[in-house]
Write an enzyme that holds these catalytic residues in place. Structure first.
Site, mmCIF file in Angstrom:
data_model
loop_
_atom_site.group_PDB
_atom_site.id
_atom_site.type_symbol
_atom_site.label_atom_id
_atom_site.label_comp_id
_atom_site.label_asym_id
_atom_site.label_seq_id
_atom_site.Cartn_x
_atom_site.Cartn_y
_atom_site.Cartn_z
ATOM 1 N N CYS A 1 0.822 -1.214 0.000
ATOM 2 C CA CYS A 1 0.000 0.000 0.000
ATOM 3 C C CYS A 1 0.854 1.261 0.000
ATOM 4 O O CYS A 1 0.351 2.343 -0.257
ATOM 5 C CB CYS A 1 -0.953 0.008 1.188
ATOM 6 S SG CYS A 1 -0.117 0.071 2.790
ATOM 7 N N ASP B 1 2.328 2.621 2.634
ATOM 8 C CA ASP B 1 2.292 3.373 3.884
ATOM 9 C C ASP B 1 3.564 3.135 4.701
ATOM 10 O O ASP B 1 4.118 2.038 4.704
ATOM 11 C CB ASP B 1 1.066 2.983 4.713
ATOM 12 C CG ASP B 1 -0.224 3.474 4.069
ATOM 13 O OD1 ASP B 1 -0.140 4.099 2.998
ATOM 14 O OD2 ASP B 1 -1.291 3.247 4.636
ATOM 15 N N CYS C 1 -2.612 5.982 5.219
ATOM 16 C CA CYS C 1 -4.070 6.130 5.188
ATOM 17 C C CYS C 1 -4.611 6.541 6.558
ATOM 18 O O CYS C 1 -3.881 6.569 7.550
ATOM 19 C CB CYS C 1 -4.690 4.804 4.758
ATOM 20 S SG CYS C 1 -4.478 3.531 6.007
ATOM 21 N N CYS D 1 -3.187 -2.268 8.610
ATOM 22 C CA CYS D 1 -2.685 -0.991 9.129
ATOM 23 C C CYS D 1 -2.336 -1.143 10.615
ATOM 24 O O CYS D 1 -1.351 -0.577 11.094
ATOM 25 C CB CYS D 1 -3.713 0.117 8.950
ATOM 26 S SG CYS D 1 -4.475 0.161 7.310
HETATM 27 FE FE1 FES Z 1 -1.757 0.109 4.209
HETATM 28 FE FE2 FES Z 1 -3.211 1.656 5.736
HETATM 29 S S1 FES Z 1 -3.642 1.062 3.672
HETATM 30 S S2 FES Z 1 -1.287 0.793 6.199
#
Ligand code: FES
Length: 153
Positions: free
Chosen positions: A34, A36, A59, A103
Site C-alpha cells: 500500500c 504506507d 491512510c 494498518c
Molecule cells: Fe496500508 Fe493503511 S492502507 S497501512
C-alpha cells in the site's frame, strides 16, 4: 459508517505526532503493497517509555492506529509495550474494516521495531526528511515495488 468514531477521532486529532530529538529507540516500518510508512520514536528511561511520538505517511487507519498505539504504550514498561498486539489496537479503536487490519499490524510492527532498536543500543542520528520526518530508507523499496507493479499492469 465505514470507520468508528474512535478511528475518526484519532485520524482527525492524532495524538503524539512528531519526533523526539533525543529518542533512544526508533522504529520504521512500511508496507510495500500500500506504500504506507510508519515511524515511532521512543524515549526510554529505567525501562519505562517516558515519551513516544510517531510520524506516519499513510491512510486514515494507519494514522489512527499509530496514534492510539502511542497512547497505549506511553508510561508502560518495554515488556508491556512489546506485548501490544494489533488485535488490541483494533479493539481500542472499536474495530477496523477487514481491508484495513494490516494498518494495525504496521502499528504493532513499528512499536516492536522501536523497542528492538532501543535494545540494540544504537545511537539515533538518522537523517530525517524535513517534510514528513521519515527517513528515506524505506522509500526506495516502496518506489521499486510500485514501479514493478506499474510495469506488470
Ligand atoms: Fe496500508 Fe493503511 S492502507 S497501512
Amino acid at each position: 459508517m465505514l470507520y468508528s468514531d474512535k478511528v475518526m477521532d484519532h485520524f482527525m486529532n492524532p495524538r503524539n505526532v512528531g519526533k523526539i530529538d533525543d529518542a533512544n529507540g526508533i522504529g520504521e516500518v512500511g508496507n510495500a503493497k500500500c506504500g504506507d510508512i510508519m515511524k515511532v520514536y521512543l524515549k526510554v528511561e529505567d525501562g519505562i517509555i517516558e515519551d513516544v511520538k510517531f510520524c506516519t505517511f499513510g491512510c486514515a487507519s494507519a494514522i489512527a492506529t499509530s496514534s492510539i498505539a502511542t497512547e497505549m504504550i506511553k508510561g508502560k514498561t518495554l515488556d508491556e509495550a512489546w506485548d501490544l498486539s494489533n488485535k488490541a489496537v483494533v479493539e481500542a479503536l472499536d474495530g477496523l474494516p477487514t481491508a484495513k487490519i494490516h494498518c494495525s499490524v504496521l502499528a504493532e510492527e513499528a512499536v516492536k521495531a522501536a523497542i528492538e532498536d532501543y535494545r540494540a543500543g544504537k545511537a539515533p542520528g538518522e537523517q530525517d526528511c524535513d517534510a514528513c520526518c521519515l527517513t528515506p530508507t524505506l522509500v526506495p523499496a516502496i518506489a521499486t515495488s510500485w514501479s514493478d507493479k506499474l510495469e506488470a499492469d
